[in-house]
Enzyme design. Sequence first.
Site, PDB file in Angstrom:
ATOM      1  N   THR A 194      -2.048  42.237  -7.143  1.00 42.71           N
ATOM      2  CA  THR A 194      -1.809  43.640  -7.482  1.00 42.71           C
ATOM      3  C   THR A 194      -1.249  43.750  -8.896  1.00 42.71           C
ATOM      4  O   THR A 194      -0.266  43.083  -9.241  1.00 42.71           O
ATOM      5  CB  THR A 194      -0.824  44.270  -6.485  1.00 42.71           C
ATOM      6  N   GLY A 223       2.319  36.059 -21.143  1.00 43.85           N
ATOM      7  CA  GLY A 223       1.504  35.336 -22.101  1.00 43.85           C
ATOM      8  C   GLY A 223       1.195  33.916 -21.675  1.00 43.85           C
ATOM      9  O   GLY A 223       0.091  33.411 -21.915  1.00 43.85           O
ATOM     10  N   THR A 224       2.156  33.268 -21.027  1.00 42.24           N
ATOM     11  CA  THR A 224       1.934  31.893 -20.575  1.00 42.24           C
ATOM     12  C   THR A 224       0.796  31.826 -19.564  1.00 42.24           C
ATOM     13  O   THR A 224      -0.049  30.928 -19.623  1.00 42.24           O
ATOM     14  CB  THR A 224       3.225  31.326 -19.965  1.00 42.24           C
ATOM     15  N   CYS A 229      10.471  28.496 -27.346  1.00 38.50           N
ATOM     16  CA  CYS A 229      10.154  28.420 -25.913  1.00 38.50           C
ATOM     17  C   CYS A 229      10.465  27.066 -25.292  1.00 38.50           C
ATOM     18  O   CYS A 229       9.674  26.518 -24.524  1.00 38.50           O
ATOM     19  CB  CYS A 229       8.691  28.778 -25.681  1.00 38.50           C
ATOM     20  N   HIS A 269       5.412  41.714 -24.891  1.00 39.90           N
ATOM     21  CA  HIS A 269       6.866  41.781 -25.091  1.00 39.90           C
ATOM     22  C   HIS A 269       7.275  41.279 -26.467  1.00 39.90           C
ATOM     23  O   HIS A 269       8.428  41.485 -26.890  1.00 39.90           O
ATOM     24  CB  HIS A 269       7.607  41.006 -23.994  1.00 39.90           C
TER      25      HIS A 269
END
Length: 389
Positions: free
Chosen positions: A236, A70-71, A326, A200
């Site tokens: 990838t 997400g970051t 966080c 997540h």
Amino acid sequence: MIHLDHLTTTPPLPEVIDAMRPWHESHFGAAGSLHQLGLEARDALDEARSSLAKLVNATDPEEIIFTSNGTEAVNLAVKGAALANRRFGKHIVTTQIEHPAVLGSIAWLGEQGFERTQLSVDNQGRIDPAALGQALRDDTALVGLHHASHDLGTIQPIAEAARLTRERGIPLFVDATLSGGWLPLDVQQLGVDLVALAPHRFHGPKGVGVLYRNRRTLIEPLIHGGVHENELRAGTENIAAIVGAGVAAESALANLGQRSNLTGELQRKLLTGIRDAVAGVHLNGPEPGEHRLPHHLSLSTEQVEGEGQALAMDLQGVAIHAGAACTTKSMKIPPALEAIGLDADLARGTTLWGIGADTSEADITGAIECFTDVTGKLRAITPVEDLLS
């Protein structure tokens, strides 16, 4: 272990783990390869992209970009959109209480010559759309807001904000890395341009992030190399994690109402139980209901330090979070609590509670009992005045 730190991360659903397993074993191909293993990976990638597109009601699965977390999705949205639109201006509008990934990205842009305006919030952590309208300028290149506050659980008036930005032709980025999978998120109905998600946090795997980008919204890639993700994010793809994210998205969409109702009921039970059992506990942000995330509580307790509560509860088998979302361990007052005017001593007694789809009523009862016991013991042995001195 009673896990009530779902705001930080959630356990993957069993079906998520089952879907990922083959991609760690026999199906190990890369989506860029031409052979059969590559074709299998590409099909899996397309299926997951479609599932995430349905979760946010994107018009086209190609509007979904996979990142590593997400970051990274936040960084790609904020930096990528600002850089792509810098010929129109170098002004960004955000709030005082955004996630560190948002504020850190904007701080980096400040070093590149961008200017920012930070909107204040009320004592519940909500912005005033009128103030947003007044902050917009002819050279505003981007507006960045969270869908719901990581630290307060407050849901922002995104639809009203989007109407203002659309009128001015300014891209609107929404950080939904906490709300995604828990609240309805229809990008077409809301009229937003960029949305970051963290699978997540809605019972998907770590190692994958998601960025919705309206096809008309310009962004510049931050990672250069191959032509992955429509040339917007080289590298990838993590097929196993992406497959898991797709399954988590399908589950979230299918069970959104049920999940919200269940966690909302447990949220109210937890809050009522703690308030009845422990004096001097204050709720930060709105009361449970339409203006608050259904699985989030931010509590500040008088005459005790939040980190001590979290550590003591962990020793008794209950996991919660202390301080700001966080961040590393710090006694510094979380910016969101400072922004809503919370007393500094009370702010140091803040804990964050996150309920998940796997949380039971027995978990809530056990957590209330543990919190009551721990708080009483800490107050008896460590007066907060001595701790702070």
